[in-house]
Write a protein that holds these residues in place. Sequence first.
Motif, PDB file in Angstrom:
ATOM      1  N   LEU A 264       0.834  -1.199   0.000  1.00  0.00           N
ATOM      2  CA  LEU A 264       0.000   0.000   0.000  1.00  0.00           C
ATOM      3  C   LEU A 264       0.870   1.251   0.000  1.00  0.00           C
ATOM      4  O   LEU A 264       1.825   1.350   0.756  1.00  0.00           O
ATOM      5  CB  LEU A 264      -0.881  -0.004   1.258  1.00  0.00           C
ATOM      6  N   TRP A 265       0.533   2.180  -0.877  1.00  0.00           N
ATOM      7  CA  TRP A 265       1.212   3.477  -0.923  1.00  0.00           C
ATOM      8  C   TRP A 265       0.300   4.519  -0.293  1.00  0.00           C
ATOM      9  O   TRP A 265      -0.905   4.498  -0.510  1.00  0.00           O
ATOM     10  CB  TRP A 265       1.497   3.872  -2.373  1.00  0.00           C
ATOM     11  N   ILE A 266       0.878   5.414   0.483  1.00  0.00           N
ATOM     12  CA  ILE A 266       0.096   6.514   1.033  1.00  0.00           C
ATOM     13  C   ILE A 266       0.636   7.808   0.425  1.00  0.00           C
ATOM     14  O   ILE A 266       1.781   8.200   0.681  1.00  0.00           O
ATOM     15  CB  ILE A 266       0.163   6.543   2.567  1.00  0.00           C
ATOM     16  N   LEU A 267      -0.175   8.391  -0.443  1.00  0.00           N
ATOM     17  CA  LEU A 267       0.250   9.610  -1.132  1.00  0.00           C
ATOM     18  C   LEU A 267      -0.173  10.792  -0.265  1.00  0.00           C
ATOM     19  O   LEU A 267      -1.298  11.259  -0.324  1.00  0.00           O
ATOM     20  CB  LEU A 267      -0.400   9.685  -2.519  1.00  0.00           C
ATOM     21  N   GLY A 268       0.753  11.231   0.569  1.00  0.00           N
ATOM     22  CA  GLY A 268       0.480  12.311   1.513  1.00  0.00           C
ATOM     23  C   GLY A 268       0.687  13.675   0.865  1.00  0.00           C
ATOM     24  O   GLY A 268       0.605  13.834  -0.349  1.00  0.00           O
ATOM     25  N   ASP A 269       1.006  14.656   1.708  1.00  0.00           N
ATOM     26  CA  ASP A 269       1.080  16.045   1.232  1.00  0.00           C
ATOM     27  C   ASP A 269       2.164  16.269   0.186  1.00  0.00           C
ATOM     28  O   ASP A 269       2.053  17.183  -0.634  1.00  0.00           O
ATOM     29  CB  ASP A 269       1.315  16.985   2.425  1.00  0.00           C
ATOM     30  N   VAL A 270       3.219  15.452   0.210  1.00  0.00           N
ATOM     31  CA  VAL A 270       4.267  15.571  -0.809  1.00  0.00           C
ATOM     32  C   VAL A 270       3.639  15.420  -2.208  1.00  0.00           C
ATOM     33  O   VAL A 270       3.989  16.139  -3.142  1.00  0.00           O
ATOM     34  CB  VAL A 270       5.367  14.495  -0.582  1.00  0.00           C
ATOM     35  N   PHE A 271       2.686  14.500  -2.315  1.00  0.00           N
ATOM     36  CA  PHE A 271       2.017  14.272  -3.604  1.00  0.00           C
ATOM     37  C   PHE A 271       0.844  15.244  -3.801  1.00  0.00           C
ATOM     38  O   PHE A 271       0.691  15.852  -4.859  1.00  0.00           O
ATOM     39  CB  PHE A 271       1.518  12.832  -3.684  1.00  0.00           C
ATOM     40  N   MET A 272       0.030  15.403  -2.762  1.00  0.00           N
ATOM     41  CA  MET A 272      -1.164  16.244  -2.880  1.00  0.00           C
ATOM     42  C   MET A 272      -0.824  17.728  -3.013  1.00  0.00           C
ATOM     43  O   MET A 272      -1.655  18.526  -3.442  1.00  0.00           O
ATOM     44  CB  MET A 272      -2.103  16.007  -1.696  1.00  0.00           C
ATOM     45  N   GLY A 273       0.408  18.097  -2.652  1.00  0.00           N
ATOM     46  CA  GLY A 273       0.840  19.480  -2.848  1.00  0.00           C
ATOM     47  C   GLY A 273       1.029  19.769  -4.326  1.00  0.00           C
ATOM     48  O   GLY A 273       0.724  20.855  -4.813  1.00  0.00           O
ATOM     49  N   LYS A 274       1.534  18.780  -5.039  1.00  0.00           N
ATOM     50  CA  LYS A 274       1.778  18.959  -6.482  1.00  0.00           C
ATOM     51  C   LYS A 274       0.498  18.715  -7.277  1.00  0.00           C
ATOM     52  O   LYS A 274       0.277  19.327  -8.316  1.00  0.00           O
ATOM     53  CB  LYS A 274       2.875  17.976  -6.905  1.00  0.00           C
ATOM     54  N   TYR A 275      -0.342  17.802  -6.796  1.00  0.00           N
ATOM     55  CA  TYR A 275      -1.532  17.417  -7.554  1.00  0.00           C
ATOM     56  C   TYR A 275      -2.823  17.691  -6.779  1.00  0.00           C
ATOM     57  O   TYR A 275      -3.052  17.112  -5.718  1.00  0.00           O
ATOM     58  CB  TYR A 275      -1.427  15.939  -7.975  1.00  0.00           C
ATOM     59  N   HIS A 276      -3.617  18.595  -7.330  1.00  0.00           N
ATOM     60  CA  HIS A 276      -4.931  18.940  -6.778  1.00  0.00           C
ATOM     61  C   HIS A 276      -5.761  17.650  -6.758  1.00  0.00           C
ATOM     62  O   HIS A 276      -5.808  16.919  -7.751  1.00  0.00           O
ATOM     63  CB  HIS A 276      -5.574  19.986  -7.695  1.00  0.00           C
ATOM     64  N   THR A 277      -6.382  17.354  -5.637  1.00  0.00           N
ATOM     65  CA  THR A 277      -7.030  16.054  -5.450  1.00  0.00           C
ATOM     66  C   THR A 277      -8.526  16.198  -5.199  1.00  0.00           C
ATOM     67  O   THR A 277      -8.941  16.981  -4.342  1.00  0.00           O
ATOM     68  CB  THR A 277      -6.374  15.323  -4.250  1.00  0.00           C
ATOM     69  N   VAL A 278      -9.305  15.447  -5.965  1.00  0.00           N
ATOM     70  CA  VAL A 278     -10.764  15.464  -5.807  1.00  0.00           C
ATOM     71  C   VAL A 278     -11.228  14.107  -5.304  1.00  0.00           C
ATOM     72  O   VAL A 278     -10.870  13.062  -5.858  1.00  0.00           O
ATOM     73  CB  VAL A 278     -11.468  15.739  -7.164  1.00  0.00           C
ATOM     74  N   PHE A 279     -12.012  14.119  -4.241  1.00  0.00           N
ATOM     75  CA  PHE A 279     -12.631  12.894  -3.719  1.00  0.00           C
ATOM     76  C   PHE A 279     -14.101  12.956  -4.119  1.00  0.00           C
ATOM     77  O   PHE A 279     -14.849  13.780  -3.597  1.00  0.00           O
ATOM     78  CB  PHE A 279     -12.485  12.831  -2.200  1.00  0.00           C
ATOM     79  N   ASP A 280     -14.493  12.127  -5.064  1.00  0.00           N
ATOM     80  CA  ASP A 280     -15.853  12.149  -5.597  1.00  0.00           C
ATOM     81  C   ASP A 280     -16.659  11.012  -4.973  1.00  0.00           C
ATOM     82  O   ASP A 280     -16.504   9.841  -5.333  1.00  0.00           O
ATOM     83  CB  ASP A 280     -15.787  12.014  -7.130  1.00  0.00           C
ATOM     84  N   PHE A 281     -17.503  11.377  -4.034  1.00  0.00           N
ATOM     85  CA  PHE A 281     -18.264  10.397  -3.260  1.00  0.00           C
ATOM     86  C   PHE A 281     -19.342   9.746  -4.118  1.00  0.00           C
ATOM     87  O   PHE A 281     -19.542   8.537  -4.085  1.00  0.00           O
ATOM     88  CB  PHE A 281     -18.898  11.126  -2.069  1.00  0.00           C
ATOM     89  N   ALA A 284     -17.760   7.426  -6.580  1.00  0.00           N
ATOM     90  CA  ALA A 284     -16.728   6.570  -5.939  1.00  0.00           C
ATOM     91  C   ALA A 284     -15.443   6.580  -6.752  1.00  0.00           C
ATOM     92  O   ALA A 284     -14.973   5.563  -7.242  1.00  0.00           O
ATOM     93  CB  ALA A 284     -17.249   5.143  -5.766  1.00  0.00           C
ATOM     94  N   GLN A 285     -14.875   7.782  -6.903  1.00  0.00           N
ATOM     95  CA  GLN A 285     -13.614   7.903  -7.636  1.00  0.00           C
ATOM     96  C   GLN A 285     -12.769   9.020  -7.042  1.00  0.00           C
ATOM     97  O   GLN A 285     -13.268   9.886  -6.316  1.00  0.00           O
ATOM     98  CB  GLN A 285     -13.886   8.156  -9.127  1.00  0.00           C
ATOM     99  N   VAL A 286     -11.473   8.944  -7.336  1.00  0.00           N
ATOM    100  CA  VAL A 286     -10.519   9.970  -6.877  1.00  0.00           C
ATOM    101  C   VAL A 286      -9.885  10.550  -8.125  1.00  0.00           C
ATOM    102  O   VAL A 286      -9.552   9.798  -9.059  1.00  0.00           O
ATOM    103  CB  VAL A 286      -9.439   9.352  -5.962  1.00  0.00           C
ATOM    104  N   GLY A 287      -9.702  11.877  -8.147  1.00  0.00           N
ATOM    105  CA  GLY A 287      -9.119  12.513  -9.334  1.00  0.00           C
ATOM    106  C   GLY A 287      -7.926  13.374  -8.983  1.00  0.00           C
ATOM    107  O   GLY A 287      -7.859  13.966  -7.896  1.00  0.00           O
TER     108      GLY A 287
END
Length: 292
Positions: A264-281, A284-287
């Motif tokens: 399992l990879w946990i893409l924390g702030d290092v990744f989310m800082g570069k990539y705007h993240t959408v949680f679509d309830f 059921a998808q992540v963008g």
Amino acid sequence: ELVSEFSFWLNRNADDEEGGELVFGGVDPKHFKGQHIYVPVTQKGYWQFDMGDVLIGGAPTGYCESGCSAIADSGTSLLAGPTTIITMINHAIGASGVASQQCKTVVDQYGQTILDLLLSETQPKKICSQIGLCTFDGKRGVSMGIESVVDKENAKLSNGVGDAACSACEMAVVWIQSQLRQNMTQERILDYVNELCRRIPSPMGESAVDCAQLSTMPTVSLTIGGKVFDLAPHEYVLKVGEGAAAQCISGFIALDVAPPRGPLWILGDVFMGKYHTVFDFGKAQVGFAEAA
């Protein structure tokens, strides 16, 4: 239509007043470029999704070729992944970890054997049980360890020595495979694997890197939804302090989650800082899209 999504923009510019933005019920078009790449959630509750191969300096490592699971987590500062691959990244960016004696012993005694077995196209997953460092239960290596009669009574696998040797062997197999893909000579492969034994991240600890070397460090990339998401050195290295007193820390830490949940990879702030993240309830998808 009801919009049932929330999105994160994390501002990585520490000098700005605004630290970031969490939008409930949509996205803020100011804070991303282009289109989001969406992937379906595979495990609800954790917003877990499938991730593909990891690349170091544009070269595929092959580790997640057959898929790894990942979660995007704003509550984690760094980017966490399996020790095997984080060690390869640490080596490539010059991060210092802890020298693992167990790893060196395994590589010294069995490195050439593992290499020969891989070259003769043996099933990579069975190599460590073939050479007796792991017992094989059909899915994954389980450490052999030397059991006493009491242990046998309790049907426990002995931990400690056996475990460390088994996981060192499993890591060495992946490392050697990755170098064979790049047509390295046998001698160079064994040197590389030996070197990696000196880069294994401290357990749950951070690894220091040389701030002066930022310009020479490779891009590290993750594949999500068939698209490659790059992280440049200044994006994955955390700088603490200024001037001569500045310290730099690798944004990658080791985290081993056993199958079937892991790797399992946990893409924390290092990744989310570069990539705007959408949680679509609703869907059921992540963008992910490049942050702006």
